[in-house]
Structure formats: C-alpha cells, structure tokens
Design an enzyme around this catalytic site. Structure first.
Site, short mmCIF file in Angstrom:
data_model
loop_
_atom_site.label_atom_id
_atom_site.label_comp_id
_atom_site.label_asym_id
_atom_site.label_seq_id
_atom_site.Cartn_x
_atom_site.Cartn_y
_atom_site.Cartn_z
N LEU A 45 0.86 -1.18 0.00
CA LEU A 45 0.00 0.00 0.00
C LEU A 45 0.90 1.23 0.00
O LEU A 45 1.89 1.28 0.73
CB LEU A 45 -0.88 0.04 1.25
CG LEU A 45 -2.20 -0.73 1.24
CD1 LEU A 45 -2.82 -0.69 2.65
CD2 LEU A 45 -3.18 -0.18 0.22
N ASP A 46 0.57 2.24 -0.81
CA ASP A 46 1.35 3.47 -0.81
C ASP A 46 1.29 4.12 0.58
O ASP A 46 0.31 3.94 1.32
CB ASP A 46 0.78 4.46 -1.83
CG ASP A 46 1.00 4.00 -3.26
OD1 ASP A 46 2.01 3.33 -3.52
OD2 ASP A 46 0.15 4.33 -4.12
N PRO A 47 2.33 4.90 0.94
CA PRO A 47 2.32 5.53 2.27
C PRO A 47 1.07 6.37 2.54
O PRO A 47 0.58 6.40 3.67
CB PRO A 47 3.59 6.40 2.24
CG PRO A 47 4.52 5.64 1.34
CD PRO A 47 3.63 5.08 0.26
N ALA A 49 -1.88 5.82 1.57
CA ALA A 49 -3.07 4.96 1.65
C ALA A 49 -3.17 4.29 3.02
O ALA A 49 -2.18 4.15 3.74
CB ALA A 49 -3.03 3.90 0.55
N ARG A 182 -4.53 4.71 -8.60
CA ARG A 182 -4.11 6.08 -8.98
C ARG A 182 -4.30 6.30 -10.47
O ARG A 182 -4.76 7.36 -10.91
CB ARG A 182 -2.65 6.31 -8.58
CG ARG A 182 -2.43 6.49 -7.10
CD ARG A 182 -0.96 6.65 -6.75
NE ARG A 182 -0.21 5.41 -6.91
CZ ARG A 182 0.95 5.30 -7.53
NH1 ARG A 182 1.48 6.36 -8.12
NH2 ARG A 182 1.58 4.15 -7.58
#
Length: 244
Positions: A45-47, A49, A182
């Site tokens: 997971l992106d930071p 998120a 995204r």
C-alpha cells in the site's frame, strides 16, 4: 551484539495500516510488537493509503504468493479538477480542468465509471516500483525522467459510486492484481474532460481477508499479549496453504 531473532510464530495478522507509513515500516512495527522471527506482507500500500495489510508470520508466509495474485477491493476518493504527476494528493499538479469548471455531473460520472468495468488496459504510473534496467520507475520519475511504459491488461470487477459532491466522489472498486487505483482515477478524470487524482485510498479486502477483522498498530501495541491478534494456521480459509 547478537541479532534479535524473535519467536517462531505461525499465523496471519490483519493490520489496518495508518496513513504516512510505508507497508514495510508498518510490517516491521507489527513484527516487533508480536515478537515474530519471520514476517512478510502480501501486497504494498502506498504511504498515503490506509487499510488492509495482510501480514504473514512464520509458516503463513507460504500463502504470500497466492495473496499477491488475489483480487483486492478499495474505497477511493476522487478529487476532480486537477491531475498530479503521482496520481494522488502527494504529487505536483500537472494539469487542471478548463476555466469555469464547477464540478462533475453525476450522470456523466456514472456513465464514465461503467466504461471502466471489465478488462481494461492501464499504463503503469512512473511513480511505481516496476523496474526498468534494474531500477524502480519512481527513481526515474524523481529525476524528472519519463519513460515509455507498455500498457497492461487488468480487470475491474465492479465500481460502485458511494458518495458524490460534484468536486469529489467516493467509489468502491474490486479489481485484479496489478491494478493501479491512482491510474484509474487519472483515466476517469481524463474521460470526464476535467482531470482527477486520488485524495484518499483505503484497501478493504485482499482475497478472502477483510478489513473488518483488522487491528490498528495502536490497538496491537496496547494488547497485553499481541500474539492473540494473529489468525492461527487452522483458522485460515481453506485452500490458501500449498499442498504438502
């Protein structure tokens, strides 16, 4: 000094990753909290998120491959009117809606969302961990270099509009592995002619696992015995572990 080894724990921790932490940092904090010797997660997971991070301890790491291949579900907040280089709120604005843009019509949004259900092609974002010549694409992006990326097929199982205000929309998306939410937000904005980026992203499902059973880092650290938060091997859904 001897390297800290931890306990030989086997099981799965369903973690609700907080905003601001990388998936690996969240995993390492959880690993230390339960005092596990071996741990891995099943999809980054992106930071920016939040949401479900499936952390596998010990023998449970054998399910990691299957979980990487599994479908995921997300709740995403789309911000209309601006596109960013990263596709989310952390990036720099690279395109804006035409002058006079006052929001999206709900009927137009629903029509566009329906076009993205099924098998579609996505061009992976430059801000991703995909590699070119052994180097992650995000390193090229940070240096201001844009590379051609071949489109990849992904499958969107469903998109449900949860809330809408003209300038923002919250959607629920179930998708195959390799889907970039995204990029989906960016492509939806372009299809609407107004541009868009992700204002927030929360993962709610990974394969058979749900955020409903997840624990936050704060709650985990407050437990008298954090190991009790793990799903034991015999509690895992049937068919996840490879045959022995």
């Amino acid at each position: 000094m001897a390297k800290r080894r931890g306990l030989a724990l086997d099981g799965v921790l369903l973690l609700d990753k907080p905003v601001g932490l990388s998936s690996n940092h969240a995993l390492q904090r959880a690993k230390r909290t339960v005092d596990a010797a071996k741990a891995g997660h099943t999809g980054t997971l992106d930071p920016f998120a939040t949401g479900l991070l499936v952390c596998c301890m010990g023998r449970a790491t054998k399910i990691s491959g299957r979980m990487l291949e599994a479908d995921k579900t997300y709740q995403a907040m789309l911000q209309f009117g601006e596109e960013t280089d990263s596709g989310d709120l952390t990036g720099h604005i690279v395109a804006r809606a035409p002058d006079g843009f006052a929001g999206v019509e709900e009927a137009a949004l629903r029509d566009v969302l329906s076009r993205f259900v099924g098998t579609i092609e996505q061009i992976p974002p430059m801000y991703s961990a995909l590699k070119r010549d052994g180097k992650p694409l995000y390193e090229y992006a940070r240096a201001g270099i844009e590379l051609d990326r071949p489109p990849r097929q992904v499958t969107i199982r469903h998109i449900e509009l949860l809330s809408f205000s003209g300038m923002q929309a919250q959607i629920d998306v179930a998708c195959s592995k390799g889907t970039y939410i995204r990029t989906l937000a960016q492509d939806i904005g372009r299809a609407l002619g107004c541009h868009a980026h992700l204002a927030a992203l929360r993962r709610t499902h990974v394969g058979p696992f749900s955020l409903d059973r997840a624990v936050t880092l704060e709650a985990l650290q407050a437990m008298p015995d954090a190991k009790q938060a793990l799903l034991a091997m015999n509690e895992l859904p049937a068919g996840l572990l490879p045959a022995t």
